[in-house]
Scaffold this motif. Structure first.
Motif, mmCIF file in Angstrom:
data_model
loop_
_atom_site.group_PDB
_atom_site.id
_atom_site.type_symbol
_atom_site.label_atom_id
_atom_site.label_comp_id
_atom_site.label_asym_id
_atom_site.label_seq_id
_atom_site.Cartn_x
_atom_site.Cartn_y
_atom_site.Cartn_z
ATOM 1 N N ALA A 84 0.844 -1.208 0.000
ATOM 2 C CA ALA A 84 0.000 0.000 0.000
ATOM 3 C C ALA A 84 0.875 1.253 0.000
ATOM 4 C CB ALA A 84 -0.938 -0.011 1.211
ATOM 5 N N ILE A 85 1.969 1.212 0.728
ATOM 6 C CA ILE A 85 2.881 2.377 0.738
ATOM 7 C C ILE A 85 3.496 2.540 -0.662
ATOM 8 C CG2 ILE A 85 5.052 3.298 1.675
ATOM 9 C CD1 ILE A 85 4.209 2.055 4.399
ATOM 10 N N GLN A 86 3.899 1.413 -1.265
ATOM 11 C CA GLN A 86 4.428 1.491 -2.650
ATOM 12 C C GLN A 86 3.380 2.092 -3.585
ATOM 13 O OE1 GLN A 86 5.496 -2.704 -3.147
ATOM 14 N NE2 GLN A 86 7.614 -2.090 -3.533
ATOM 15 N N ASN A 87 2.110 1.775 -3.307
ATOM 16 C CA ASN A 87 1.012 2.263 -4.150
ATOM 17 C C ASN A 87 0.559 3.677 -3.774
ATOM 18 O OD1 ASN A 87 0.716 0.175 -5.959
ATOM 19 N ND2 ASN A 87 -0.702 -0.978 -4.659
ATOM 20 N N GLY A 88 1.286 4.315 -2.878
ATOM 21 C CA GLY A 88 1.019 5.721 -2.590
ATOM 22 C C GLY A 88 0.186 5.999 -1.350
ATOM 23 N N TYR A 89 -0.201 4.973 -0.602
ATOM 24 C CA TYR A 89 -0.966 5.238 0.630
ATOM 25 C C TYR A 89 -0.046 5.812 1.698
ATOM 26 C CZ TYR A 89 -5.120 2.890 -1.135
ATOM 27 O OH TYR A 89 -6.230 2.554 -1.875
ATOM 28 N N ARG A 90 -0.546 6.869 2.366
ATOM 29 C CA ARG A 90 0.250 7.517 3.420
ATOM 30 C C ARG A 90 -0.563 7.650 4.709
ATOM 31 N NH1 ARG A 90 3.364 6.087 0.351
ATOM 32 N NH2 ARG A 90 4.933 7.240 -0.837
ATOM 33 N N HIS A 91 -1.657 6.934 4.789
ATOM 34 C CA HIS A 91 -2.549 7.048 5.953
ATOM 35 C C HIS A 91 -3.082 5.646 6.255
ATOM 36 C CE1 HIS A 91 -6.887 8.626 7.132
ATOM 37 N NE2 HIS A 91 -6.348 7.885 8.083
ATOM 38 N N PHE A 92 -2.838 5.172 7.481
ATOM 39 C CA PHE A 92 -3.248 3.820 7.869
ATOM 40 C C PHE A 92 -4.137 3.887 9.100
ATOM 41 C CE2 PHE A 92 0.330 3.266 5.163
ATOM 42 C CZ PHE A 92 -0.034 2.165 4.397
ATOM 43 N N ASP A 93 -5.197 3.079 9.061
ATOM 44 C CA ASP A 93 -6.165 3.068 10.157
ATOM 45 C C ASP A 93 -6.136 1.708 10.854
ATOM 46 O OD1 ASP A 93 -8.697 4.462 11.358
ATOM 47 O OD2 ASP A 93 -9.260 2.378 11.000
ATOM 48 N N GLY A 94 -5.539 1.678 12.029
ATOM 49 C CA GLY A 94 -5.443 0.429 12.784
ATOM 50 C C GLY A 94 -6.195 0.501 14.092
ATOM 51 N N ALA A 95 -6.093 -0.554 14.869
ATOM 52 C CA ALA A 95 -6.754 -0.607 16.182
ATOM 53 C C ALA A 95 -6.226 -1.811 16.943
ATOM 54 C CB ALA A 95 -8.268 -0.731 16.022
ATOM 55 N N CYS A 96 -6.238 -1.703 18.261
ATOM 56 C CA CYS A 96 -5.923 -2.857 19.114
ATOM 57 C C CYS A 96 -6.788 -4.042 18.704
ATOM 58 C CB CYS A 96 -6.191 -2.458 20.571
ATOM 59 S SG CYS A 96 -6.564 -3.829 21.666
ATOM 60 N N ASP A 97 -8.072 -3.752 18.503
ATOM 61 C CA ASP A 97 -9.041 -4.831 18.248
ATOM 62 C C ASP A 97 -8.759 -5.605 16.957
ATOM 63 O OD1 ASP A 97 -11.416 -6.229 19.090
ATOM 64 O OD2 ASP A 97 -12.460 -5.268 17.423
ATOM 65 N N TYR A 98 -8.007 -5.018 16.025
ATOM 66 C CA TYR A 98 -7.756 -5.714 14.753
ATOM 67 C C TYR A 98 -6.683 -6.792 14.903
ATOM 68 C CZ TYR A 98 -10.294 -1.596 13.083
ATOM 69 O OH TYR A 98 -11.225 -0.604 12.918
ATOM 70 N N GLY A 99 -5.943 -6.742 16.012
ATOM 71 C CA GLY A 99 -4.998 -7.821 16.319
ATOM 72 C C GLY A 99 -3.815 -7.919 15.366
ATOM 73 N N ASN A 100 -3.581 -6.864 14.571
ATOM 74 C CA ASN A 100 -2.469 -6.954 13.603
ATOM 75 C C ASN A 100 -1.569 -5.718 13.666
ATOM 76 O OD1 ASN A 100 -4.160 -5.065 12.467
ATOM 77 N ND2 ASN A 100 -4.752 -6.296 10.693
#
Ligand code: NAD
Length: 322
Positions: free
Chosen positions: A37-53
């Motif tokens: 995703a970073i290679q594809n130009g994404y610069r914003h990531f949405d994570g959470a404790c609950d996602y476990g990753n």
């Protein structure tokens, strides 16, 4: 084409209007998916404790930094406080654990995940804790922590330099107004379920009046909840098959996914679609070479059913609607 940014009022920080969501990205592929995703130009990531990753997502970001693709300050990272950690004595411990998992010194944005405190589960026992207090059966228990108390502890994370901006998810208008009454630091972002079956014009107007940026999750409506076999989602027709969406897509030579994301973006909302597919990652951020007319926007608004797929009332026992 570059992704435009939205300015967060409390700090002036810029957040890319298209980000990448991390819910349900499998652990064994998360680091690679984030790197791609970073290679594809994404610069914003949405994570959470609950996602476990979070560990794996951090690994992807750190690898991209090490390979010289980006610097830390080029990436906007969001994480969320899980519902079992609302008591003030747990907030900083939880945030620090999450930062250690990502391998980061700060989050750009830290959100209260649900306005619904759950009883504490010791991370040594189970992490992420999830909704159920028991590991072997479905049993949910709310906790007696006022939201203002949690917010105060979240504000302290800003003072400690652990997070730059703070905000909330899944709050309705009344809760938002109540939060602001006692907040020392106002929420920068409201993250909500938002798609043409759940249009919420009043909530968007209120957030705008209050200077709070809105992030949409589950922009494709029922699709994400079909992935988890939600009966409500399985019983609802896909937005990708809706005539208004497909005919608009055809007219602009775009995909239904792009029309759904563009409709949200033109409402001034930030979007965070999730896909492991390289081509779809590019497709989901290619939203700025076409415009929907006001008639097309209104026709999509008119698909509203007030239909919420991520409603704790459906999976808490006893049910509690928020
Ligand atoms: P989403 O709307 O991003 O949909 C994901 C689904 O759409 C997946 O099945 C994916 O394969 C498919 N998809 C993605 N792009 C596609 C394309 N171009 N064409 C066809 N199919 C495509 O749903 P989501 O994951 O629920 O929401 C996005 C993000 O929002 C999450 O990953 C998470 O970060 C966040 N979120 C937050 C909350 C919250 O309570 N704060 C709740 C849910 C999600």
């Amino acid at each position: 084409m570059a992704v435009p940014t939205i300015t967060l009022k409390p700090t002036g920080q810029q957040v890319p209007q298209v980000g990448f969501g991390l819910w349900k990205v499998p652990n064994d592929s998360t680091a690679d998916v984030v790197y791609t995703a970073i290679q594809n130009g994404y610069r914003h990531f949405d994570g959470a404790c609950d996602y476990g990753n979070e560990k794996e997502a951090g690994e992807g970001i750190r690898r991209a930094i090490k390979d010289g693709l980006v610097k830390r300050e080029d990436i906007f990272v969001t994480s969320k406080l899980w519902a079992t950690f609302h008591a003030p004595e747990h907030v900083e411990v939880a945030a620090k654990r999450q930062l250690a998992d990502w391998g980061l010194e700060y989050f750009d944005l830290y959100l209260i995940h649900f306005p619904l405190p759950l009883q504490y589960v010791d991370p040594a026992e189970r992490y992420p804790p999830g909704w159920s207090i028991a590991a072997d059966k479905w049993e949910t228990k709310t906790a007696n922590v006022p939201l203002a108390t949690t917010w105060k502890a979240v504000e302290s994370l800003v003072d400690a330099g652990l997070v730059k901006n703070i905000g909330v998810c899944n709050f309705q208008g009344g809760l938002l107004l109540d939060l602001i009454r006692s907040a020392r630091i106002p929420p920068a972002v409201l993250q909500i379920e938002h798609h043409p079956y759940l249009v919420q014009p009043q909530l968007l107007d209120l957030a705008k009046d209050l200077g709070i940026a809105v992030t949409a999750y589950s922009s494709f409506g029922p699709l994400s909840y079909r992935d988890i076999q939600s009966p409500k989602a399985l019983g609802t027709s896909l937005l990708f098959d809706n005539d208004v969406i497909t005919s608009t897509a055809k007219k602009h030579a775009k995909t239904p996914a792009q029309v759904l994301l563009k409709w949200a973006v033109q409402r001034g909302v930030i979007v965070i679609p999730k896909t492991a597919d390289k081509q779809r990652q590019l497709e989901n951020k290619d939203l700025f070479s076409f415009e929907l007319s006001s008639e097309e926007q209104s026709a999509i608004d008119a698909l509203d059913k007030g239909l919420r797929f991520n409603d704790p009332g459906d999976y808490l026992n006893p049910p509690q609607r928020i």
